[in-house]
Design a protein around this motif. Structure first.
Motif, PDB file in Angstrom:
ATOM      1  N   VAL A   1       0.869  -1.186   0.000  1.00 26.82           N
ATOM      2  CA  VAL A   1       0.000   0.000   0.000  1.00 26.82           C
ATOM      3  C   VAL A   1       0.900   1.228   0.000  1.00 26.82           C
ATOM      4  N   SER A   2       0.622   2.167  -0.871  1.00 23.05           N
ATOM      5  CA  SER A   2       1.438   3.378  -0.937  1.00 23.05           C
ATOM      6  C   SER A   2       0.546   4.590  -1.195  1.00 23.05           C
ATOM      7  N   THR A   3       1.052   5.765  -0.824  1.00 24.84           N
ATOM      8  CA  THR A   3       0.368   7.028  -1.111  1.00 24.84           C
ATOM      9  C   THR A   3       1.357   7.986  -1.758  1.00 24.84           C
ATOM     10  N   LYS A   4       0.835   8.927  -2.520  1.00 22.71           N
ATOM     11  CA  LYS A   4       1.710   9.859  -3.223  1.00 22.71           C
ATOM     12  C   LYS A   4       0.974  11.171  -3.457  1.00 22.71           C
ATOM     13  N   LEU A   5       1.663  12.273  -3.208  1.00 23.15           N
ATOM     14  CA  LEU A   5       1.108  13.590  -3.495  1.00 23.15           C
ATOM     15  C   LEU A   5       1.378  13.914  -4.954  1.00 23.15           C
ATOM     16  N   VAL A   6       0.326  14.228  -5.704  1.00 24.70           N
ATOM     17  CA  VAL A   6       0.447  14.499  -7.131  1.00 24.70           C
ATOM     18  C   VAL A   6       0.146  15.975  -7.367  1.00 24.70           C
ATOM     19  N   ILE A   7       1.081  16.676  -7.986  1.00 22.27           N
ATOM     20  CA  ILE A   7       0.903  18.099  -8.282  1.00 22.27           C
ATOM     21  C   ILE A   7       1.094  18.309  -9.777  1.00 22.27           C
ATOM     22  N   SER A   8       0.086  18.882 -10.437  1.00 22.61           N
ATOM     23  CA  SER A   8       0.180  19.123 -11.869  1.00 22.61           C
ATOM     24  C   SER A   8       1.238  20.185 -12.157  1.00 22.61           C
ATOM     25  N   PRO A   9       1.923  20.111 -13.310  1.00 27.27           N
ATOM     26  CA  PRO A   9       2.909  21.139 -13.676  1.00 27.27           C
ATOM     27  C   PRO A   9       2.255  22.510 -13.763  1.00 27.27           C
ATOM     28  N   PRO A  10       3.019  23.590 -13.511  1.00 28.70           N
ATOM     29  CA  PRO A  10       2.445  24.950 -13.566  1.00 28.70           C
ATOM     30  C   PRO A  10       1.784  25.269 -14.892  1.00 28.70           C
ATOM     31  N   THR A  11       2.333  24.711 -16.001  1.00 32.37           N
ATOM     32  CA  THR A  11       1.764  25.006 -17.318  1.00 32.37           C
ATOM     33  C   THR A  11       0.386  24.393 -17.485  1.00 32.37           C
ATOM     34  N   VAL A  12       0.153  23.297 -16.754  1.00 29.94           N
ATOM     35  CA  VAL A  12      -1.152  22.636 -16.846  1.00 29.94           C
ATOM     36  C   VAL A  12      -2.176  23.352 -15.980  1.00 29.94           C
ATOM     37  N   GLY A  13      -1.717  23.752 -14.793  1.00 28.05           N
ATOM     38  CA  GLY A  13      -2.611  24.498 -13.905  1.00 28.05           C
ATOM     39  C   GLY A  13      -3.669  23.639 -13.249  1.00 28.05           C
ATOM     40  N   GLY A  14      -3.448  22.344 -13.200  1.00 31.24           N
ATOM     41  CA  GLY A  14      -4.432  21.466 -12.587  1.00 31.24           C
ATOM     42  C   GLY A  14      -4.330  21.468 -11.074  1.00 31.24           C
ATOM     43  N   PRO A  15      -5.325  20.909 -10.377  1.00 26.26           N
ATOM     44  CA  PRO A  15      -5.311  20.894  -8.913  1.00 26.26           C
ATOM     45  C   PRO A  15      -4.374  19.821  -8.363  1.00 26.26           C
ATOM     46  N   ARG A  16      -4.068  19.957  -7.103  1.00 20.87           N
ATOM     47  CA  ARG A  16      -3.293  18.911  -6.433  1.00 20.87           C
ATOM     48  C   ARG A  16      -4.186  17.711  -6.155  1.00 20.87           C
ATOM     49  N   GLY A  17      -3.542  16.570  -5.991  1.00 20.74           N
ATOM     50  CA  GLY A  17      -4.318  15.373  -5.695  1.00 20.74           C
ATOM     51  C   GLY A  17      -3.485  14.367  -4.931  1.00 20.74           C
ATOM     52  N   VAL A  18      -4.165  13.326  -4.471  1.00 12.84           N
ATOM     53  CA  VAL A  18      -3.515  12.241  -3.744  1.00 12.84           C
ATOM     54  C   VAL A  18      -3.766  10.932  -4.489  1.00 12.84           C
ATOM     55  N   GLN A  19      -2.726  10.144  -4.601  1.00 10.43           N
ATOM     56  CA  GLN A  19      -2.825   8.860  -5.281  1.00 10.43           C
ATOM     57  C   GLN A  19      -2.580   7.748  -4.268  1.00 10.43           C
ATOM     58  N   ILE A  20      -3.545   6.836  -4.142  1.00 11.34           N
ATOM     59  CA  ILE A  20      -3.449   5.692  -3.226  1.00 11.34           C
ATOM     60  C   ILE A  20      -3.358   4.428  -4.072  1.00 11.34           C
ATOM     61  N   THR A  21      -2.346   3.609  -3.821  1.00  8.33           N
ATOM     62  CA  THR A  21      -2.126   2.403  -4.622  1.00  8.33           C
ATOM     63  C   THR A  21      -2.138   1.179  -3.718  1.00  8.33           C
ATOM     64  N   VAL A  22      -2.924   0.156  -4.105  1.00 13.24           N
ATOM     65  CA  VAL A  22      -2.965  -1.133  -3.405  1.00 13.24           C
ATOM     66  C   VAL A  22      -2.600  -2.202  -4.432  1.00 13.24           C
ATOM     67  N   SER A  23      -1.524  -2.934  -4.181  1.00 12.69           N
ATOM     68  CA  SER A  23      -1.067  -3.932  -5.153  1.00 12.69           C
ATOM     69  C   SER A  23      -0.797  -5.258  -4.466  1.00 12.69           C
ATOM     70  N   ASP A  24      -0.842  -6.340  -5.254  1.00  7.05           N
ATOM     71  CA  ASP A  24      -0.558  -7.675  -4.735  1.00  7.05           C
ATOM     72  C   ASP A  24       0.173  -8.468  -5.810  1.00  7.05           C
ATOM     73  N   ASN A  25       0.766  -9.575  -5.405  1.00  5.22           N
ATOM     74  CA  ASN A  25       1.433 -10.460  -6.369  1.00  5.22           C
ATOM     75  C   ASN A  25       0.670 -11.774  -6.510  1.00  5.22           C
ATOM     76  N   GLY A  26      -0.664 -11.646  -6.587  1.00  9.09           N
ATOM     77  CA  GLY A  26      -1.517 -12.821  -6.745  1.00  9.09           C
ATOM     78  C   GLY A  26      -1.605 -13.263  -8.200  1.00  9.09           C
ATOM     79  N   ASN A  27      -2.732 -13.889  -8.549  1.00  5.37           N
ATOM     80  CA  ASN A  27      -2.893 -14.445  -9.895  1.00  5.37           C
ATOM     81  C   ASN A  27      -3.260 -13.390 -10.937  1.00  5.37           C
ATOM     82  N   GLY A  28      -3.625 -12.193 -10.508  1.00  2.61           N
ATOM     83  CA  GLY A  28      -4.078 -11.181 -11.450  1.00  2.61           C
ATOM     84  C   GLY A  28      -5.524 -11.416 -11.859  1.00  2.61           C
TER      85      GLY A  28
END
Length: 805
Positions: free
Chosen positions: A719-746
């Motif tokens: 499980v991981s989290t990440k702060l995502v900030i759009s480049p100034p040229t894009v001008g998009g809002p900030r956001g948070v990315q939450i990732t849940v991964s496993d090494n199961g069968n897919g």
């Protein structure tokens, strides 16, 4: 160092700042000589107070009070209402000075003095003075660690200041109320008051109240270990002091920043900052803050194991505390000094220091500090090889310790058990070791109970809004169809009696059909609503089962405590009966007291188990659907641990590697924690299900391999989290990315497009409702975010949640 931190955060305000401002040269309407004399006495007393000359201050203020009381009781003054009011005004000022003077040497007397002033000020009708005195009473209650009555009085003061429009007083009092909330652990509420205080201070451009708000915010961040944020606000306060060229204020910020860096583990930086503060303090008459600087420096040297330097600074600080009114702070200083002497094997000086701490604790009736002093005196006796003497001090420590100080009680019981062991009394050693085990369980429960309750609240989720939205859309469609038909009906022209009759018949028939259709649609909607509610409740209770599996073992902790003390009590009853049989009444009475204490512990921890169960039941209650600032990293970490313990509780052979990578720069984000928590729990539970499934499908080892069925496969959930900030040229809002991964069968490609559809599941019948990912998708969309999935067969799956901030 608890007192130093407490003083640094609570008594940042010198005295009661908006109690000042009484007119010094008021024109009396009676005997001007008397009122002039009172004014002069109070004025000189105030100067002595600022110079920390408390005996002289108290003497002069008491003289002023006596004159004012004499005037108030005279018939001449009673017959002159305006002059009587002025005399009461002077008496109030004398009472306030006396209260400030004794606030630390005798806080109870200070409180009673202010309450007397409060009665007088209500007679005079001065609302700002009334607010100020409530604030003073609240401050003294807070100093005595009675935060609830302190908060009540501070809130009364705050209400009056809002009413009168006293902006400066309002700014001070907002900070005081925030401090009460912070001392009670309500950091969110505290921050709201501090931020409002900062806003008001900036509106009125008041530097002092602005500094107090900034430092209060900084210390709050330090309490929750947000060191960079704490230093950011402390540096803002430093800039203001530098602009004011206030050297003592600069020294104060050096102390605050030194404290923050010390708690953050930056000891070298903290030492330099406290030494910089001390160099300024030594040139001033502020004895308490000089003492505090020495105490901070001694504490850092102790952490660095440089004991001679620690001793030198503690002793230097204690020389200054003698000239300060903050006598209560000396308890920690004496305890710290004694501990360092004990580490240095200088038992005589250690005993002297601990006895000094005990004397001060008894003076202010602080049970916790008193018990600490007893315990450390006992440890000195043990170090000197005197276990019998140590035992008597340990019994005093056990008796003095408050019921709530369970960590300290654990240390005391352990020391008593060790002492009995040294004396060869193995039975009593065993009894106290059992008590220690019970308290240890209680400590674990106390630490986890709050987390469990909070987590249960976060898991609460109802899909009422989504369901009501869908029902509203269907009803709206029916109404639109009805309006359309009515428009068509109204647009028909009358072509004759026959056409009108035919149209009337047609309309009537269609009306009957529409009524039947609406009735059937309403029945269908009702059935759909009921079915969906049942399925949502089923999904919720399924997650509650998964949660319960993870936290059920927490209930075992207080039950272990109950079992242990029950066994001890049974043995004590037998022993008491034996002593009664031989007529040893005194020892039997002592044993009965131990039994009574044990029964109290059993009752207490039985109630703790009951509280844990009630906390779990909160999961089935309705959510208010309100967004609130939430630590997303803590949320993810809690659900990962509980989901893992849930599987461990159901399958003892299961084991998996858990990996986390949380972005600490995220801070708190505005979400509905119960809803997002449900999404995270669902994804983590699915991930564990996937790795368990792959583990069960793994081939058995070849002959001759190590006896481990899954030696070639290690189940892993990350499980991981990440702060995502759009480049100034894009001008998009900030956001948070939450990732849940496993090494199961897919996930197989043929079902990948269906996983977010309601009622779709790949689990066997009875193991899933198929609503988990569907509801998760709706929740994330309702937050303005999106959920994506990446998968590769036989390698694993990765779900990513993107939420706007």
């Amino acid at each position: 160092m608890k007192t130093v931190l407490y003083i640094a955060s609570l008594f940042i305000i010198a005295g009661f700042p908006f109690l000042q401002g009484y007119p010094q040269n008021s024109r009396s309407m009676g005997n001007s000589d008397d009122t002039t004399r009172i004014n002069k006495l109070n004025s000189v007393a105030g100067k002595f107070l600022k110079q920390s000359q408390y005996d002289s201050c108290l003497m002069l203020a008491s003289q002023a009070l006596a004159i004012a009381e004499s005037l108030i009781s005279s018939r001449t003054v009673i017959n002159n209402p305006a002059y009587l009011k002025e005399c009461k005004y002077h008496k109030i000022k004398s009472l306030i000075i006396i209260a400030e003077c004794v606030s630390f040497s005798d806080p109870v007397k200070a409180r009673d003095t202010l309450q007397t002033a409060l009665k007088l000020v209500k007679e005079t009708g001065n609302r700002n003075q009334e607010a100020a005195i409530y604030a003073g009473i609240g401050e003294i209650y807070s100093m005595l660690a009675h935060d609830q009555p302190g908060l009540v009085n501070n809130l009364r003061s705050l209400a009056i200041l809002r009413e009168t429009g006293n902006k400066k007083g309002l700014a001070w009092q907002l900070t005081n109320v925030g401090l009460n909330h912070r001392n009670m652990g309500n950091y969110g509420d505290a921050m709201e008051y501090f931020m409002e205080s900062l806003k008001v201070s900036r509106e009125i451009s008041d530097s002092l109240t602005m500094i107090e708000a900034l430092l209060a915010i900084g210390f709050t961040y330090a309490y929750v270990e947000k060191w960079n944020d704490a230093l950011h606000y402390q540096k803002q306060a430093m800039k203001i002091y530098q602009q004011l060229k206030d050297s003592l204020g600069i020294a104060r910020i050096y102390n605050d920043m030194g404290f923050t860096n010390m708690k953050a583990g930056n000891l070298d930086i903290a030492l330099k900052q406290h030494q910089a503060a001390l160099s300024i303090r030594l040139k001033s008459p502020e004895y308490y803050y000089t003492f505090a600087s020495y105490l901070y420096i001694g504490n850092i040297y102790e952490k660095l194991n440089r004991l001679p330097e620690a001793i030198a600074n503690y002793e230097a600080g204690l020389r200054y505390i003698k000239f300060s009114k903050y006598f209560v702070s000396g308890i920690d200083a004496h305890l710290n000094l004694g501990i360092v002497y004990l580490k240095s094997s200088d038992y005589q000086k250690a005993m002297k220091a601990f006895n000094s701490a005990l004397e001060l604790s008894l003076k202010i009736k602080d049970g916790t500090s008193e018990a600490q002093a007893y315990l450390y005196i006992a440890k000195v006796c043990l170090a000197q090889g005197e276990p019998l003497r140590a035992l008597s001090w340990l019994r005093k420590a056990e008796k003095a310790a408050p019921e709530s100080a369970i960590v300290f009680l654990g240390d005391t019981y352990q020391s008593i058990a060790e002492t009995y062991f040294k004396l060869g009394d193995y039975k009593n050693a065993y009894i106290n070791l059992k008590k220690y085990d019970g308290v240890k369980d209680s400590i674990i429960v106390a630490e986890n109970l709050e987390k469990i309750t909070t987590l249960s609240n976060r898991l609460e989720f109802e899909n009422k809004q989504a369901l009501e939205s869908k029902n509203h859309e269907k009803i709206l469609a029916i109404n639109q169809a009805q309006i359309k038909r009515e428009k068509i009906t109204r647009n028909f022209s009358l072509f004759g009696m026959f056409v009108a009759f035919v149209l009337a018949v047609i309309v009537f028939v269609r009306f009957i059909e529409k009524k039947r259709l609406n009735s059937r649609l309403n029945e269908t909607l009702s059935d759909l609503k009921s079915t969906q509610a049942q399925l949502i409740q089923s999904e919720k209770m399924a997650s509650l089962g998964e949660l319960t599996a993870g936290i059920a073992h927490e209930i075992q902790n207080p039950l272990n405590f109950v079992t242990n003390f029950s066994e001890v009590s049974q043995e004590l009853v037998k022993e008491m009966n034996d002593e009664l049989a031989i007529g040893n009444w005194q020892l039997a009475k002592e044993i009965s007291e131990d039994i009574e204490q044990n029964l109290g512990k059993i009752n207490h921890h039985g109630r703790r188990a009951d509280a844990i169960v009630k906390g779990m039941l909160q999961h089935s209650r309705s959510s208010n659907g309100v967004k609130e600032p939430t630590d997303i990293n803590a949320l993810c970490d809690e659900y990962l641990r509980l989901a893992y313990h849930g599987l461990r509780a159901k399958d003892k052979s299961f084991n998996a590697s858990m990996k986390t990578d949380f972005d600490e720069t995220i801070g708190k984000i505005e979400i509905i924690p119960q809803d997002i928590g449900r999404v995270i729990l669902n994804l983590i539970t699915n991930a564990f299900y996937a790795v368990v499934e792959k583990r069960e499908q793994a081939p058995p080892p070849f002959k001759g391999e190590i006896e481990s069925r899954h030696i070639q496969y290690e189940p892993t959930v990350a499980v991981s989290t990440k702060l995502v900030i759009s480049p100034p040229t894009v001008g998009g809002p900030r956001g948070v990315q939450i990732t849940v991964s496993d090494n199961g069968n897919g996930i197989p490609p043929k079902v990948l497009d269906k996983i977010f559809q309601p009622f779709f599941t790949t689990k066997p019948t009875g193991e899933g409702t198929g609503l988990g990912l569907s509801l998760s998708y709706d929740i994330v969309k309702a937050h303005g975010g999106e959920i994506k999935v990446k998968t590769k067969e036989n390698e694993g799956t990765e779900f990513t949640i993107a939420l706007p901030m």
